[in-house]
Design a protein around this motif. Structure first.
Motif, PDB file in Angstrom:
ATOM      1  N   GLU A  40      -6.302   6.535   3.926  1.00  0.00           N
ATOM      2  CA  GLU A  40      -5.300   7.176   3.396  1.00  0.00           C
ATOM      3  C   GLU A  40      -3.902   6.901   3.486  1.00  0.00           C
ATOM      4  O   GLU A  40      -3.482   6.760   4.681  1.00  0.00           O
ATOM      5  N   VAL A  41      -3.099   7.159   2.489  1.00  0.00           N
ATOM      6  CA  VAL A  41      -1.564   6.979   2.512  1.00  0.00           C
ATOM      7  C   VAL A  41      -0.982   8.466   1.931  1.00  0.00           C
ATOM      8  O   VAL A  41      -1.463   8.978   1.131  1.00  0.00           O
ATOM      9  N   ARG A  42      -0.112   8.865   2.923  1.00  0.00           N
ATOM     10  CA  ARG A  42       0.400  10.057   2.523  1.00  0.00           C
ATOM     11  C   ARG A  42       2.024   9.996   2.156  1.00  0.00           C
ATOM     12  O   ARG A  42       2.693   9.256   2.920  1.00  0.00           O
ATOM     13  N   PHE A  43       2.430  10.725   1.369  1.00  0.00           N
ATOM     14  CA  PHE A  43       3.930  10.524   1.152  1.00  0.00           C
ATOM     15  C   PHE A  43       4.223  12.176   1.018  1.00  0.00           C
ATOM     16  O   PHE A  43       3.863  12.816   0.343  1.00  0.00           O
ATOM     17  N   GLY A  44       5.366  12.484   1.973  1.00  0.00           N
ATOM     18  CA  GLY A  44       5.799  13.913   2.090  1.00  0.00           C
ATOM     19  C   GLY A  44       4.654  14.845   2.428  1.00  0.00           C
ATOM     20  O   GLY A  44       4.598  15.978   1.952  1.00  0.00           O
ATOM     21  N   MET A  79       0.805  -1.132   0.029  1.00  0.00           N
ATOM     22  CA  MET A  79      -0.147  -0.172   0.038  1.00  0.00           C
ATOM     23  C   MET A  79       1.055   1.441  -0.076  1.00  0.00           C
ATOM     24  O   MET A  79       0.394   2.252  -0.548  1.00  0.00           O
ATOM     25  N   LEU A  80       1.880   1.246   0.515  1.00  0.00           N
ATOM     26  CA  LEU A  80       3.009   2.347   0.753  1.00  0.00           C
ATOM     27  C   LEU A  80       3.419   2.789  -0.466  1.00  0.00           C
ATOM     28  O   LEU A  80       3.760   3.878  -0.921  1.00  0.00           O
ATOM     29  N   ASN A  81       3.614   1.889  -1.552  1.00  0.00           N
ATOM     30  CA  ASN A  81       4.075   2.495  -2.907  1.00  0.00           C
ATOM     31  C   ASN A  81       2.824   2.218  -3.812  1.00  0.00           C
ATOM     32  O   ASN A  81       3.072   2.402  -5.154  1.00  0.00           O
ATOM     33  N   GLY A  82       1.632   2.076  -3.428  1.00  0.00           N
ATOM     34  CA  GLY A  82       0.476   2.363  -4.546  1.00  0.00           C
ATOM     35  C   GLY A  82      -0.041   1.198  -5.167  1.00  0.00           C
ATOM     36  O   GLY A  82      -0.779   1.225  -5.974  1.00  0.00           O
ATOM     37  N   MET A  83       0.666   0.064  -4.805  1.00  0.00           N
ATOM     38  CA  MET A  83       0.424  -1.298  -5.629  1.00  0.00           C
ATOM     39  C   MET A  83      -1.001  -1.824  -4.976  1.00  0.00           C
ATOM     40  O   MET A  83      -1.710  -2.677  -5.797  1.00  0.00           O
ATOM     41  N   ILE A  84      -1.165  -1.528  -3.703  1.00  0.00           N
ATOM     42  CA  ILE A  84      -2.634  -1.541  -3.137  1.00  0.00           C
ATOM     43  C   ILE A  84      -3.083  -0.673  -2.735  1.00  0.00           C
ATOM     44  O   ILE A  84      -2.604   0.277  -2.347  1.00  0.00           O
TER      45      ILE A  84
END
Ligand code: ADP
Ligand code: ADP
Length: 230
Positions: free
Chosen positions: A60-64, A49-54
C-alpha cells in the motif's frame, strides 16, 4: 505521520522479474530524501508508485496517512500534490513555447486566465527563467529544459516534488544549479525526493537516505550513517 509512505509494496512489470520485492519507506514532510542505488535497483518504479503512475501488486501507498485511491479523480488530485519530474525533460515538455508549457498544468486544473498567468510567472521566476516565455523549449539548453520541466510542476504548487535522476543528463554546472534549486524548494517547506545512483551527490545533498538494491531497501537514515558501513 509521514507525508508519504509505502508499506511492503511489490511490483513486477509484465513478463519481468520483481522490480520491487517488498519495500517500506517513510518520507517526512519537509525532508530532503535521496533514494540511492545502482541501475535496476527499483528506484524509478518506486517513485512512479508514489504518485500513482504504477499501482503496487501488493502492499500500500499512503499520502497524508491515508491509502491512495486509484480512481481518476483521486489520481488527478494526488498527481497535483506529488509532482513528478522525469529524468529526460523532453518527455515532459510538450508545448511550443516555454510559457504554454508551464501553463499546461494550471490550465488543466481549471484556474482562471489571471491565476494561470500568475502561476506561470511565479514558477518561471523561481527557476530563474523569466524572459524565456516565448522561447520554443526545444531550442534551449538541457539545463534550461530541466528548469522548464520543474517550473511546469511547481506551477501546480505540489507539496512533494519527486525527481528521477535529476542530474543524469546534465553537465556539472547545470547539475549544480539544479541541486541548488532543489535545496531552495526544500527550504521553502516543500518535500523533495530524488533518486540517484550518485552516492557523492546523495551524501552532500540529502538529510535522509534510502539505499536500495534488487528491489529492496538495504539501509536508511542520515547519509553519514547509511554510507559509513557501505
Ligand atoms: P515498526 O513500527 O514496525 O517498528 P516503523 O513503523 O518504524 O516500524 O516502520 C515501518 C516500515 O517503514 C519499516 O519496515 C521500515 O523499514 C520503514 N521505515 C521506517 N522509518 C523509515 C524511514 N525514515 N525511511 C524509510 N523507511 C522507513
Ligand atoms: P532504477 O530506477 O533503480 O534504475 P527501475 O525501477 O527502472 O530501477 O527498474 C527496476 C527493474 O525493473 C529492473 O530490473 C528493470 O530492468 C525493470 N524495468 C524497469 N522498467 C521496466 C519496463 N518498462 N518493463 C519491464 N521491466 C522494467
Amino acid at each position: 505521520t509521514p507525508l508519504l509512505e509505502t508499506k511492503n509494496v511489490t511490483y513486477a512489470y509484465p513478463n519481468g522479474p520483481a522490480a520491487l520485492a517488498g519495500v517500506s519507506i517513510k518520507i517526512a514532510a519537509g525532508s530532503k530524501t535521496a533514494l540511492v542505488g545502482p541501475n535496476g535497483a527499483g528506484k524509478s518504479t518506486l517513485l512512479l508508485m508514489l504518485n500513482g503512475m504504477i499501482r503496487p501488486d501488493s502492499g500500500e501507498v499512503r499520502f497524508g496517512g491515508r491509502p491512495i485511491a486509484y480512481d481518476n479523480q483521486s489520481l488527478r488530485e494526488l498527481r497535483r500534490r506529488v509532482g513528478f519530474v522525469f529524468q529526460n525533460p523532453d518527455v515532459q515538455i510538450i508545448a511550443p513555447t516555454v510559457e504554454a508549457d508551464v501553463a499546461f498544468g494550471p490550465v488543466n486544473l481549471g484556474l482562471s486566465p489571471d491565476a494561470v498567468r500568475r502561476a506561470v510567472r511565479d514558477a518561471l521566476g523561481y527557476v530563474g527563467l523569466q524572459g524565456y516565455e516565448k522561447r520554443p523549449p526545444h531550442h534551449i539548453s538541457g539545463g534550461e529544459k530541466k528548469r522548464v520541466a520543474i517550473a511546469g510542476i511547481l506551477a501546480m504548487e505540489p507539496a512533494v516534488l519527486v525527481f528521477d535522476e535529476p542530474t543524469n543528463t546534465l553537465d556539472p554546472a547545470s547539475s549544480e544549479e539544479v541541486m541548488e534549486l532543489l535545496d531552495e524548494l526544500a527550504s521553502s517547506g516543500r518535500t523533495v525526493l530524488v533518486s540517484t545512483h550518485d552516492v557523492e551527490l546523495a551524501y552532500r545533498w540529502a538529510d535522509s537516505v534510502i539505499l536500495m538494491a534488487h528491489g529492496r531497501v538495504l539501509a536508511r537514515g542520515p547519509p553519514e550513517e547509511v554510507f559509513s558501513d557501505h
